[in-house]
Scaffold this motif. Structure first.
Motif, PDB file in Angstrom:
ATOM      1  N   SER A 158     -66.898  82.182 -18.102  1.00 47.72           N
ATOM      2  CA  SER A 158     -66.300  82.305 -18.651  1.00 47.72           C
ATOM      3  C   SER A 158     -65.220  83.565 -18.270  1.00 47.72           C
ATOM      4  O   SER A 158     -64.097  83.453 -18.005  1.00 47.72           O
ATOM      5  N   VAL A 159     -65.407  84.697 -17.679  1.00 50.42           N
ATOM      6  CA  VAL A 159     -65.097  86.091 -17.023  1.00 50.42           C
ATOM      7  C   VAL A 159     -64.253  85.171 -16.027  1.00 50.42           C
ATOM      8  O   VAL A 159     -62.666  85.576 -16.342  1.00 50.42           O
ATOM      9  N   SER A 160     -64.681  84.578 -15.533  1.00 54.67           N
ATOM     10  CA  SER A 160     -63.528  83.432 -14.359  1.00 54.67           C
ATOM     11  C   SER A 160     -62.510  82.743 -14.970  1.00 54.67           C
ATOM     12  O   SER A 160     -61.158  83.531 -14.332  1.00 54.67           O
ATOM     13  N   ASN A 162     -78.787  79.577 -17.442  1.00 50.27           N
ATOM     14  CA  ASN A 162     -78.837  81.006 -17.416  1.00 50.27           C
ATOM     15  C   ASN A 162     -77.510  81.429 -18.295  1.00 50.27           C
ATOM     16  O   ASN A 162     -76.759  81.076 -17.943  1.00 50.27           O
ATOM     17  N   PRO A 163     -77.390  82.186 -18.893  1.00 50.92           N
ATOM     18  CA  PRO A 163     -76.174  82.988 -19.427  1.00 50.92           C
ATOM     19  C   PRO A 163     -75.613  83.934 -18.572  1.00 50.92           C
ATOM     20  O   PRO A 163     -74.662  84.035 -19.083  1.00 50.92           O
ATOM     21  N   ILE A 164     -76.270  84.397 -17.501  1.00 48.44           N
ATOM     22  CA  ILE A 164     -75.433  85.622 -17.057  1.00 48.44           C
ATOM     23  C   ILE A 164     -73.926  83.761 -16.559  1.00 48.44           C
ATOM     24  O   ILE A 164     -73.013  84.466 -15.962  1.00 48.44           O
ATOM     25  N   PHE A 165     -75.061  82.860 -15.726  1.00 47.37           N
ATOM     26  CA  PHE A 165     -73.680  81.985 -15.340  1.00 47.37           C
ATOM     27  C   PHE A 165     -72.371  81.698 -15.884  1.00 47.37           C
ATOM     28  O   PHE A 165     -71.864  81.463 -15.859  1.00 47.37           O
ATOM     29  N   PHE A 209     -54.684  85.448 -15.287  1.00 56.76           N
ATOM     30  CA  PHE A 209     -53.739  85.477 -12.864  1.00 56.76           C
ATOM     31  C   PHE A 209     -52.746  84.227 -12.896  1.00 56.76           C
ATOM     32  O   PHE A 209     -51.449  84.788 -12.591  1.00 56.76           O
ATOM     33  N   SER A 210     -52.751  83.331 -13.706  1.00 62.84           N
ATOM     34  CA  SER A 210     -51.978  82.145 -13.814  1.00 62.84           C
ATOM     35  C   SER A 210     -50.909  82.314 -15.105  1.00 62.84           C
ATOM     36  O   SER A 210     -49.531  82.424 -13.766  1.00 62.84           O
ATOM     37  N   PHE A 211     -50.787  82.795 -15.836  1.00 62.98           N
ATOM     38  CA  PHE A 211     -49.648  83.753 -16.407  1.00 62.98           C
ATOM     39  C   PHE A 211     -48.707  85.236 -16.359  1.00 62.98           C
ATOM     40  O   PHE A 211     -47.497  84.113 -16.024  1.00 62.98           O
ATOM     41  N   GLY A 212     -49.632  85.284 -15.532  1.00 62.93           N
ATOM     42  CA  GLY A 212     -49.194  86.393 -14.627  1.00 62.93           C
ATOM     43  C   GLY A 212     -48.646  86.257 -13.650  1.00 62.93           C
ATOM     44  O   GLY A 212     -46.674  86.533 -13.158  1.00 62.93           O
TER      45      GLY A 212
END
Length: 103
Positions: A79-81, A71-74, A88-91
């Motif tokens: 990828s976005v997450s 599924n391409p949406i998966f 967020f970890s870097f921040g």
């Protein structure tokens, strides 16, 4: 992916075996009445059935996981997450270091 038909056949066979086990257990333990003892016996019967069904559940979750890979949406969401987790970890590290050294 090549083992998907085998997994489906195994899950069908396991489901029939589970039905037989449940019928045997139910015949062996006639649970009558209401109350804490009857309820605990029903819970034990259901718990045994759930414990036996873990193989079928594992097979089903493996099938769904394989279907998700196509599924391409998966992949977009994954990828976005992943990118957002790294950002967020870097921040968080920058904020922590800035607070430690400057405040």
């Amino acid at each position: 992916m090549s083992k998907l038909p085998e997994t489906l056949l195994e899950s069908k066979e396991l489901l029939a075996v589970l039905k037989e086990r449940y019928a045997e257990r139910k015949k062996g333990k006639v649970i009558k009445g209401i109350g804490p003892i009857a309820t605990s016996r029903r819970i034990l019967l259901l718990g045994g059935l759930l414990w036996d069904s873990r193989d079928v559940i594992d097979a089903a979750s493996n099938i769904y996981a394989l279907l998700d890979l196509f599924n391409p949406i998966f992949w977009i969401v994954m990828s976005v997450s992943c990118v957002l987790s790294v950002l967020f970890s870097f921040g968080y590290c920058v904020l922590g270091l800035g607070h430690y050294f400057f405040f």
